[in-house]
Design an enzyme around this catalytic site. Structure first.
Site, PDB file in Angstrom:
ATOM      1  N   GLU A  82      -5.434  -8.292  -0.986  1.00  0.00           N
ATOM      2  CA  GLU A  82      -6.150  -8.069   0.288  1.00  0.00           C
ATOM      3  C   GLU A  82      -7.620  -7.792  -0.010  1.00  0.00           C
ATOM      4  O   GLU A  82      -7.912  -6.966  -0.871  1.00  0.00           O
ATOM      5  CB  GLU A  82      -5.601  -6.872   1.072  1.00  0.00           C
ATOM      6  N   GLU A  93       0.836  -1.212   0.000  1.00  0.00           N
ATOM      7  CA  GLU A  93       0.000   0.000   0.000  1.00  0.00           C
ATOM      8  C   GLU A  93       0.872   1.265   0.000  1.00  0.00           C
ATOM      9  O   GLU A  93       0.790   2.116   0.880  1.00  0.00           O
ATOM     10  CB  GLU A  93      -0.923  -0.008   1.224  1.00  0.00           C
TER      11      GLU A  93
HETATM   12  C1  BGP Z   1      -4.384  -2.690   5.024  1.00  0.00           C
HETATM   13  C2  BGP Z   1      -3.038  -3.296   5.418  1.00  0.00           C
HETATM   14  C3  BGP Z   1      -3.107  -4.609   6.105  1.00  0.00           C
HETATM   15  C4  BGP Z   1      -4.354  -4.809   6.957  1.00  0.00           C
HETATM   16  C5  BGP Z   1      -5.606  -4.281   6.276  1.00  0.00           C
HETATM   17  C6  BGP Z   1      -6.850  -4.388   7.154  1.00  0.00           C
HETATM   18  O1  BGP Z   1      -4.216  -1.317   5.064  1.00  0.00           O
HETATM   19  O2  BGP Z   1      -2.238  -3.472   4.238  1.00  0.00           O
HETATM   20  O3  BGP Z   1      -1.925  -4.674   6.886  1.00  0.00           O
HETATM   21  O4  BGP Z   1      -4.180  -4.265   8.209  1.00  0.00           O
HETATM   22  O5  BGP Z   1      -5.435  -2.934   5.909  1.00  0.00           O
HETATM   23  O6  BGP Z   1      -6.964  -3.227   7.924  1.00  0.00           O
HETATM   24  P1  BGP Z   1      -7.082  -3.307   9.512  1.00  0.00           P
HETATM   25  O7  BGP Z   1      -6.091  -4.312   9.945  1.00  0.00           O
HETATM   26  O8  BGP Z   1      -6.791  -1.930   9.959  1.00  0.00           O
HETATM   27  O9  BGP Z   1      -8.509  -3.729   9.809  1.00  0.00           O
END
Ligand code: BGP
Length: 490
Positions: free
Chosen positions: A388, A192
């Site tokens: 993701e 990201e």
């Molecule tokens: C994205 C990241 C992941 C993961 C995901 C889910 O920004 O790449 O690392 O964390 O978000 O978000 P969260 O864990 O804040 O619910």
């Protein structure tokens, strides 16, 4: 656990290509624990606290650098995958995973960030994890840097504010490319990368000094990461001829709040904030409007002709991205005021009145995934990889130990359906789908265990209590069936 009235006649020949890389994704800092074990150095994520100070630190507004700033908290031990990875990968294999996306913690390999000699214990750990995947016929997809800039490089250089980070990053790449050549075929340079704009400390180890032009600092750092990515792509192809290297974007198409032309223009501009990074990594140059934006903002990139040549030479092989939801924006300040989402969402978005939301206010828009996929393909004409996608929710363990999560199946089924249409009807080339969080891990934005994504439940709560025992949720069996039928039976 899934809909018993499911009409088998709906079976359709799989629309997913043979060899489609079904799997799941984690990040080192959110699953491994052992945050100071076997020589590992401190990185940004180790000093970002749990609770109200989390986002101010993630955004670089609050300093938390010294170890004695760091009060150990539940997220530090995460789910102890550092010691339990064999059991967890076996569970992924039981679901039939073809691919597992993991990240390599920079400071397990180079504890101070730019050590001349890599830390053998770190290399050995990831070699065991990668070998375990391969033993199960699972392709590792490795994220080189997933929000974990080494603290010692922040102290030495100010993190990605400084061009010298590029060489440190390439030292890290050389160590892991050399060790894992022939074992890891798929690589991502930065997780990201656009989050650098929204969470500069978590994304790039940036701490702002008094009087600094924060926007200039962020774009200069973005340029260094983009040059580092381009050089890493070239290095990877030299050391691992048959590998593929991707960029990685926190994606989600911006919708205009109304069809007013001003809103349409605002949505295009908001998308460009994020596509700026991928334009550079996928096309090998900055779009003209980016130079005009920086000129208007009085931003001077430290960009040399050599940098531009590296960018042209080091374009990525595929476009990977996270998708949780579409976004929404408006040119009208009153609308923004009225619909602005509360809380600490990293990326600005208005509440879309047409969408439902999760308990954390993340809106749910499966069609938006298809829209985003088509936009990305039209823009870059390279294969896509969804690395993701998932639903964070509060799961409940029943007295008999079972965990019913139909809401997670519904979310994933709807998004996989839209991904399928993008492949079968729009004809997009898609390498795979590694949903986020196949096993419950620490939430990046909240630092909580309570926000669970997994097919596998982990007995640990926000306060660190629990046995760390793993349990299969209903969705575990559903995803196993999806993979067994290559997406035909959802
Ligand atoms: C994205 C990241 C992941 C993961 C995901 C889910 O920004 O790449 O690392 O964390 O978000 O978000 P969260 O864990 O804040 O619910």
């Amino acid at each position: 656990p899934f809909d018993p009235d499911y009409d088998k006649e709906d079976y359709i020949m799989s629309i997913f290509p043979e060899g489609f890389l079904w799997g799941g994704a984690t990040a080192a800092n959110q699953c491994e624990g052992a945050w100071q074990a076997d020589g590992k150095g401190l990185s940004t994520v180790d000093v970002i606290p749990y609770g109200p100070d989390r986002m101010p630190v993630a955004r670089g507004k609050l300093r938390m650098l010294a170890p004695d700033d760091v009060h150990s908290y539940p997220a530090h031990e995460a789910i102890d995958m550092y010691h339990r990875y064999k059991e967890d990968i076996a569970l992924f294999a039981e679901m039939g995973f073809k691919c597992y996306r993991l990240s390599i913690a920079w400071t397990r390999i180079l504890p101070h960030g730019d050590d001349d000699t890599p830390n053998e214990a770190g290399l050995a750990f990831y070699e065991q994890v990668i070998d375990e995947c391969l033993r199960h016929g699972i392709q590792p997809l490795v994220t080189i840097c997933h929000f974990d800039t080494p603290i010692d490089l922040i102290k030495k250089y100010g993190g990605w504010k400084d061009r010298r980070m590029i060489d440190a990053y390439l030292k890290f790449c050389t160590a892991i490319f050399t060790r894992f050549a022939g074992k890891v075929k798929y690589w991502l340079t930065f997780n990201e990368i656009n989050m650098l704009l929204h969470m500069p400390f978590m994304g790039a180890g940036i701490l702002f000094e008094e009087g600094e032009n924060e926007t200039e600092v962020k774009y200069r750092a973005a340029h260094y990461e983009i040059v580092a990515s381009a050089k890493a792509v070239q290095l990877a192809h030299k050391l691992m001829p048959d590998c593929m290297v991707g960029c990685m974007l926190a994606a989600g198409q911006y919708y205009p709040f109304t069809c007013a032309p001003e809103d349409v223009y605002a949505a295009m501009e908001a998308d460009r904030d994020n596509y700026f990074f991928i334009d550079a990594q996928a096309r090998g140059s900055y779009p003209v409007w980016a130079w005009k934006r920086m000129e208007r903002a009085g931003i001077r990139l430290d960009c040399t002709e050599e940098d531009l040549a590296e960018m042209r030479r080091g374009t990525v092989d595929f476009i990977s991205f996270s998708y949780y939801s579409s976004r929404c924006t408006s040119a009208d300040p009153a609308t923004v005021e009225k619909y602005k989402k509360p809380g600490n969402a990293a990326i600005m978005s208005l509440k879309n009145p047409h969408l439902q939301a999760s308990e954390w206010g993340w809106q749910i828009d499966p069609i938006g995934l298809r829209v985003t996929m088509n936009t990305l393909y039209d823009r870059y004409q390279k294969p896509l990889f969804i690395v993701e996608n998932g639903l964070g929710a509060v799961d409940k363990v029943e007295p008999d130990g079972s965990i019913h999560d139909p809401y997670r199946v519904d979310y994933l089924r709807a998004h996989i359906r839209e991904m399928g249409k993008a492949i079968a009807e729009d004809g997009l080339p898609v390498l795979g789908y590694t949903m986020w969080g196949p096993i419950d891990i620490v939430s990046a934005s909240s630092g909580e265990m309570k926000k669970r994504y997994g097919f596998i439940y982990v007995d640990k709560d926000n306060d660190g209590n629990g046995t760390l025992e793993r349990r299969r949720k209903d969705s575990f069996y559903w995803y196993k069936k999806v993979i067994a039928t290559n997406g035909a039976d959802l």
